[in-house]
Motif scaffolding. Structure first.
Motif, PDB file in Angstrom:
ATOM      1  N   ASP A 158       0.893  -1.205   0.110  1.00  0.00           N
ATOM      2  CA  ASP A 158       0.059   0.168   0.189  1.00  0.00           C
ATOM      3  C   ASP A 158       0.895   1.260  -0.014  1.00  0.00           C
ATOM      4  N   PRO A 159       0.782   2.122  -0.917  1.00  0.00           N
ATOM      5  CA  PRO A 159       1.603   3.337  -1.232  1.00  0.00           C
ATOM      6  C   PRO A 159       1.608   4.114   0.293  1.00  0.00           C
ATOM      7  N   LYS A 160       0.648   4.143   0.912  1.00  0.00           N
ATOM      8  CA  LYS A 160       0.634   5.120   2.266  1.00  0.00           C
ATOM      9  C   LYS A 160       1.589   4.419   2.984  1.00  0.00           C
ATOM     10  N   TYR A 161       2.150   3.288   2.974  1.00  0.00           N
ATOM     11  CA  TYR A 161       3.271   2.965   4.145  1.00  0.00           C
ATOM     12  C   TYR A 161       4.630   3.002   3.560  1.00  0.00           C
ATOM     13  N   LYS A 162       4.737   4.033   2.350  1.00  0.00           N
ATOM     14  CA  LYS A 162       6.100   3.844   1.876  1.00  0.00           C
ATOM     15  C   LYS A 162       6.984   4.376   2.814  1.00  0.00           C
ATOM     16  N   SER A 190       4.153 -19.885  -6.565  1.00  0.00           N
ATOM     17  CA  SER A 190       3.963 -21.067  -5.582  1.00  0.00           C
ATOM     18  C   SER A 190       5.691 -21.498  -5.296  1.00  0.00           C
ATOM     19  N   GLU A 191       5.670 -22.401  -4.221  1.00  0.00           N
ATOM     20  CA  GLU A 191       7.063 -22.584  -3.853  1.00  0.00           C
ATOM     21  C   GLU A 191       7.886 -23.306  -5.190  1.00  0.00           C
ATOM     22  N   LYS A 192       7.155 -23.957  -6.082  1.00  0.00           N
ATOM     23  CA  LYS A 192       7.756 -24.478  -7.261  1.00  0.00           C
ATOM     24  C   LYS A 192       7.990 -23.411  -8.438  1.00  0.00           C
ATOM     25  N   ASN A 193       7.443 -21.935  -8.132  1.00  0.00           N
ATOM     26  CA  ASN A 193       7.400 -21.018  -9.003  1.00  0.00           C
ATOM     27  C   ASN A 193       7.473 -19.830  -8.368  1.00  0.00           C
ATOM     28  N   VAL A 194       8.816 -19.177  -8.149  1.00  0.00           N
ATOM     29  CA  VAL A 194       8.937 -17.985  -7.156  1.00  0.00           C
ATOM     30  C   VAL A 194       9.099 -16.673  -8.296  1.00  0.00           C
ATOM     31  N   GLU A 195       9.072 -17.135  -9.459  1.00  0.00           N
ATOM     32  CA  GLU A 195       9.307 -16.013 -10.510  1.00  0.00           C
ATOM     33  C   GLU A 195       8.325 -14.656 -10.350  1.00  0.00           C
ATOM     34  N   PRO A 196       7.160 -14.700 -10.137  1.00  0.00           N
ATOM     35  CA  PRO A 196       6.133 -13.592  -9.862  1.00  0.00           C
ATOM     36  C   PRO A 196       6.653 -12.850  -8.590  1.00  0.00           C
ATOM     37  N   GLY A 197       7.070 -13.480  -7.829  1.00  0.00           N
ATOM     38  CA  GLY A 197       7.250 -12.746  -6.405  1.00  0.00           C
ATOM     39  C   GLY A 197       8.819 -12.041  -6.633  1.00  0.00           C
ATOM     40  N   PHE A 198       9.589 -12.613  -7.335  1.00  0.00           N
ATOM     41  CA  PHE A 198      10.985 -11.987  -7.503  1.00  0.00           C
ATOM     42  C   PHE A 198      10.733 -10.662  -8.863  1.00  0.00           C
ATOM     43  N   THR A 199       9.914 -11.044  -9.788  1.00  0.00           N
ATOM     44  CA  THR A 199       9.502 -10.101 -10.717  1.00  0.00           C
ATOM     45  C   THR A 199       8.717  -8.898 -10.357  1.00  0.00           C
ATOM     46  N   LYS A 200       7.851  -9.173  -9.384  1.00  0.00           N
ATOM     47  CA  LYS A 200       7.026  -7.768  -9.073  1.00  0.00           C
ATOM     48  C   LYS A 200       7.408  -7.470  -7.618  1.00  0.00           C
ATOM     49  N   TRP A 201       8.404  -7.769  -7.087  1.00  0.00           N
ATOM     50  CA  TRP A 201       8.723  -7.234  -5.648  1.00  0.00           C
ATOM     51  C   TRP A 201       9.049  -5.853  -5.593  1.00  0.00           C
ATOM     52  N   GLN A 202       9.803  -5.358  -6.571  1.00  0.00           N
ATOM     53  CA  GLN A 202      10.350  -4.102  -6.460  1.00  0.00           C
ATOM     54  C   GLN A 202       9.185  -2.852  -6.726  1.00  0.00           C
ATOM     55  N   SER A 203       8.168  -3.470  -7.586  1.00  0.00           N
ATOM     56  CA  SER A 203       7.141  -2.635  -8.039  1.00  0.00           C
ATOM     57  C   SER A 203       5.882  -2.635  -6.960  1.00  0.00           C
ATOM     58  N   THR A 204       6.083  -3.637  -6.156  1.00  0.00           N
ATOM     59  CA  THR A 204       4.785  -3.673  -5.056  1.00  0.00           C
ATOM     60  C   THR A 204       5.555  -3.430  -3.652  1.00  0.00           C
ATOM     61  N   VAL A 205       5.951  -4.233  -2.811  1.00  0.00           N
ATOM     62  CA  VAL A 205       6.295  -4.292  -1.530  1.00  0.00           C
ATOM     63  C   VAL A 205       7.705  -3.291  -1.551  1.00  0.00           C
TER      64      VAL A 205
END
Length: 350
Positions: A158-162, A190-205
């Motif tokens: 959430d942007p308010k927690y920047k 999933s644990e067998k596919n962590v690509e979404p987490g790594f790919t989207k991390w910097q633009s989210t959390v």
């Protein structure tokens, strides 16, 4: 003659005392258990272990250390271990079992009283403390900003927690890893596919994180200085901070917290396997876990154990809560952890 009589009498008294003390000393045994130091060690040594010691005429000595430290000790002394029973975080316990340093637990009534997920495959170990990684937040900061308590893992984005999110490193902390894996799941992985987490991390959390920390030791200081507003943590750890007057609270995210067990196992080839099995069974008993809950806010895995009212109020209905916990696949995680750690350090904490 009087001097000789006095000396002789003293000698006989000493011999009698020695004779009387020898059997008791011979019967006394010492057994060793490895576990985390600090609050956990204090809770068990002060309130839990004395019951076992008295019942079995034995001294239980705690060998304190992190799960990784204890596993290293077991591997270094695999042929002739000195530790009888160990407590390890579930991820480390999965490694310990795969490396052959644990032996199967004896069947017991106590095993049958556990929540099903607390019994490891083939009863090679069992959960002795139920934990869960959820969301902790700085109540003082939230009140000052008129923010409602967080409700979702996605609130970390959430942007308010920047610049108010503090995240433990996924390469060195189970809390950080759990948080990452939940974001990854919510992004479709999933644990067998962590690509979404790594790919989207910097633009989210990632855009909200003010600092990545190697463990949770710095949380207390960062809350008090107002730097830390939101971070992954367990209800037990939050309770410890609250006891020190730190303004924090814990919530279970609507998607569910992540299961975080402290498991026990009997060490293979230990010097006294019979007594070690008795200690392991005792540690998962309702009696021992009820005492651990009172002494150290340890959440029980035995369904018949009782928690203090304060814990009940914080956690709610435990039977209902455990139905919502997310279980991660430690076999998959441990097989891929080196690659994940390297990528996290290179891509996220660069």
């Amino acid at each position: 003659m009087k001097a000789f009589h006095t000396i002789a009498s003293a000698g006989i008294a000493a011999l009698c005392a020695a004779a009387l003390s020898t059997p008791a000393q011979a019967q006394s045994k010492t057994i060793y258990i490895g576990m985390n130091g600090g609050a956990m060690e204090k809770a068990y040594t002060s309130e839990v272990l004395p019951e076992f010691e008295k019942t079995n005429d034995v001294k239980v000595v705690v060998v304190p250390g992190t799960s990784s430290d204890i596993l290293a000790k077991l591997l270094a002394n695999k042929a002739k271990p000195q530790i009888h029973v160990v407590f390890l975080d579930d991820g480390v316990m999965a490694r310990a079992v795969s490396m052959g340093v644990c032996q199967k637990l004896d069947d017991s009534p106590e095993l049958k009283q556990l929540y099903p997920f607390a019994r490891m495959k083939d009863d090679m170990g069992a959960g002795v403390q139920l934990g869960m990684t959820g969301i902790a937040y700085n109540t003082k900061l939230f009140t000052a900003n008129h923010w409602a308590p967080p409700t979702s893992w996605l609130d970390f984005a959430d942007p308010k927690y920047k610049d108010k999110v503090v995240f433990q490193s996924a390469s060195s902390s189970t809390f950080g890893l759990h948080g990452f894996l939940m974001i990854n799941r919510l992004e479709g992985g999933s644990e067998k596919n962590v690509e979404p987490g790594f790919t989207k991390w910097q633009s989210t959390v990632g855009k909200n994180v003010i600092e990545y920390i190697p463990n949770s030791a710095k949380i207390s200081e960062m809350v008090q200085t107002g730097q830390a507003g939101l971070f992954p943590l367990t209800p037990t750890a939050v309770g410890d901070l609250q006891a020190k007057g730190i303004p924090v609270a814990y919530v279970n995210p609507k998607e569910g917290p992540v299961l975080l067990l402290v498991d026990e196992c009997v060490v293979a080839n230990n010097p006294d396997p019979v007594l070690a099995q008795k200690l392991a069974a005792f540690m998962i008993s309702a009696s021992a876990q009820s005492k651990a809950a009172v002494a150290g806010r340890q959440i029980p895995t035995n369904r018949q154990a009782k928690m203090p009212d304060s814990m009940q109020q914080q956690l709610g209905n435990l039977d209902e809560l455990v139905k919502k916990v997310n279980v991660v696949d430690w076999d998959v995680i441990n097989a891929n952890r080196p690659q994940w750690d390297a990528r996290w350090n290179r891509q996220i904490e660069r």
